[in-house]
Design an enzyme around this catalytic site. Structure first.
Site, PDB file in Angstrom:
ATOM      1  CB  SER A  11      13.461-103.678  65.881  1.00  0.00           C
ATOM      2  OG  SER A  11      14.141-102.478  66.200  1.00  0.00           O
ATOM      3  CG  HIS A  36      11.095-102.494  62.372  1.00  0.00           C
ATOM      4  ND1 HIS A  36       9.942-102.080  61.736  1.00  0.00           N
ATOM      5  CD2 HIS A  36      11.224-101.698  63.470  1.00  0.00           C
ATOM      6  CE1 HIS A  36       9.385-101.094  62.423  1.00  0.00           C
ATOM      7  NE2 HIS A  36      10.150-100.839  63.477  1.00  0.00           N
ATOM      8  CG  ASP A  38      12.805 -99.014  65.294  1.00  0.00           C
ATOM      9  OD1 ASP A  38      11.624 -98.788  64.962  1.00  0.00           O
ATOM     10  OD2 ASP A  38      13.180-100.109  65.773  1.00  0.00           O
ATOM     11  CG  MET A  40      13.986 -93.447  67.084  1.00  0.00           C
ATOM     12  SD  MET A  40      14.113 -94.083  68.759  1.00  0.00           S
ATOM     13  CE  MET A  40      13.429 -95.734  68.532  1.00  0.00           C
ATOM     14  CG  HIS A  69       8.820 -97.198  62.953  1.00  0.00           C
ATOM     15  ND1 HIS A  69       8.770 -97.773  64.218  1.00  0.00           N
ATOM     16  CD2 HIS A  69       7.931 -96.173  62.973  1.00  0.00           C
ATOM     17  CE1 HIS A  69       7.893 -97.124  64.959  1.00  0.00           C
ATOM     18  NE2 HIS A  69       7.382 -96.138  64.233  1.00  0.00           N
ATOM     19  CG  MET A  71       9.343 -93.500  65.514  1.00  0.00           C
ATOM     20  SD  MET A  71      10.027 -94.718  66.646  1.00  0.00           S
ATOM     21  CE  MET A  71      11.109 -95.618  65.523  1.00  0.00           C
ATOM     22  N   GLY A 198      12.426-106.564  68.667  1.00  0.00           N
ATOM     23  CA  GLY A 198      13.825-106.186  68.856  1.00  0.00           C
ATOM     24  C   GLY A 198      14.454-107.026  69.937  1.00  0.00           C
TER      25      GLY A 198
HETATM   26  O1  LIG Z   1       9.799 -98.570  67.151  1.00  0.00           O
HETATM   27  C1  LIG Z   1      10.358 -99.031  68.125  1.00  0.00           C
HETATM   28  C2  LIG Z   1      10.506 -98.207  69.354  1.00  0.00           C
HETATM   29  O2  LIG Z   1       9.994 -96.948  69.141  1.00  0.00           O
HETATM   30  C3  LIG Z   1      10.969-100.416  68.050  1.00  0.00           C
HETATM   31  O3  LIG Z   1      10.746-100.958  66.774  1.00  0.00           O
HETATM   32  C4  LIG Z   1      10.428-101.359  69.103  1.00  0.00           C
HETATM   33  O4  LIG Z   1      10.456-100.845  70.361  1.00  0.00           O
HETATM   34  C5  LIG Z   1      11.097-102.725  69.009  1.00  0.00           C
HETATM   35  O5  LIG Z   1      11.789-103.061  70.133  1.00  0.00           O
HETATM   36  P1  LIG Z   1      11.263-104.106  71.252  1.00  0.00           P
HETATM   37  O6  LIG Z   1      10.787-105.330  70.510  1.00  0.00           O
HETATM   38  O7  LIG Z   1      12.480-104.334  72.081  1.00  0.00           O
HETATM   39  O8  LIG Z   1      10.140-103.415  71.982  1.00  0.00           O
HETATM   40 FE   LIG Z   2       9.819 -99.555  65.204  1.00  0.00          FE
END
Ligand SMILES: O=C(CO)[C@H](O)[C@H](O)COP(=O)(O)O
Ligand SMILES: [Fe+2]
Length: 223
Positions: A11, A36, A38, A40, A69, A71, A198
């Site tokens: 991520s 990946h 994210d 938001m 992804h 959100m 991530g």
């Molecule tokens: O969707 C996510 C948060 O909403 C991220 O993809 C996820 O948190 C990855 O980060 P980590 O591996 O540091 O938890």
């Molecule tokens: Fe994610």
């Protein structure tokens, strides 16, 4: 039996945003299977990241699968923009809108793979009537919104139930949140075949560090 072909999807939320293109290229060369992304909106989740223009700007840094992804709510008005930006898989949250079936159909009609994500508290039954519209189920193992949070172990049982639900359909089971070498093995044993990470990947600097971090997760995942 433990899966042998686990895919690792770093991520970029945990990367250095001031060098985003370079980070994508580096992590791809370090052995990432997917990238990946994210997205938001500060509405569905209490954080804001980036949208289609940024994804478009980094698209030519690698030919790896862009695993997007979302959100965000609503998602439907933006699906075409994410497809045009170069996302290969587009995942919407089951909790983010009233018409999950329509969202998944729209994604497939755009020529992209369709995913649904479930928060830790969302039961697996929400996907029961959309199984034939799905390419991927993303199970959150943290509450969405931030990287670096602690893994919620109760989701492992949900992974098992979803694996049984999907049977022999070609649907990926992806895990997202707090994934590390410490939990990768139990996740793949339960049925997951894609692991997002991530903070466990973007530790240290540069290709060698990222390659070592990815290999540690992959080794743990593959037993
Ligand atoms: O969707 C996510 C948060 O909403 C991220 O993809 C996820 O948190 C990855 O980060 P980590 O591996 O540091 O938890
Ligand atoms: Fe994610």
């Amino acid at each position: 039996m433990t899966a042998r072909n686990t895919l690792i999807a770093p991520s970029i939320l945990a990367s250095d945003f001031s060098r985003l293109g370079e980070e994508v290229e580096t992590v791809a060369k370090a052995g990432a299977d997917w990238i990946h992304l994210d997205v938001m909106d500060g509405h569905f989740v209490p954080n804001i990241t980036f949208g289609p223009p940024i994804i478009k700007a980094i698209r030519d840094r690698t030919d790896k699968v862009f695993d997007c992804h979302l959100m965000i709510t609503p998602a439907d008005p933006y699906l075409a923009a994410f497809a045009d930006a170069g996302c290969d898989i587009i995942t919407v949250h089951a909790e983010a809108g009233p018409h999950l079936h329509r969202s998944l159909q729209t994604i497939r009609n755009l020529g992209k793979k369709a995913g649904v994500s479930l928060n830790p508290s969302t039961p697996e039954s929400v996907i029961e009537y959309v199984l034939d519209e799905l390419d991927l189920v993303l199970l959150m193992t943290v509450n969405p919104g931030f990287g670096g949070q602690a893994f919620i172990p109760s989701v492992v049982e949900k992974v098992r139930r979803i694996k049984a639900m999907i049977g022999d359909r070609p649907i990926d089971i992806e895990i997202d949140g707090g994934v590390s070498p410490a939990n990768a093995g139990e996740l793949t044993a339960a049925g997951a075949n894609v692991l997002v990470a991530g903070s466990a990947v973007f530790k240290g600097e540069g290709k060698e560090a990222y390659a070592k971090n990815i290999a540690a997760i992959r080794d743990a995942a593959n037993g």
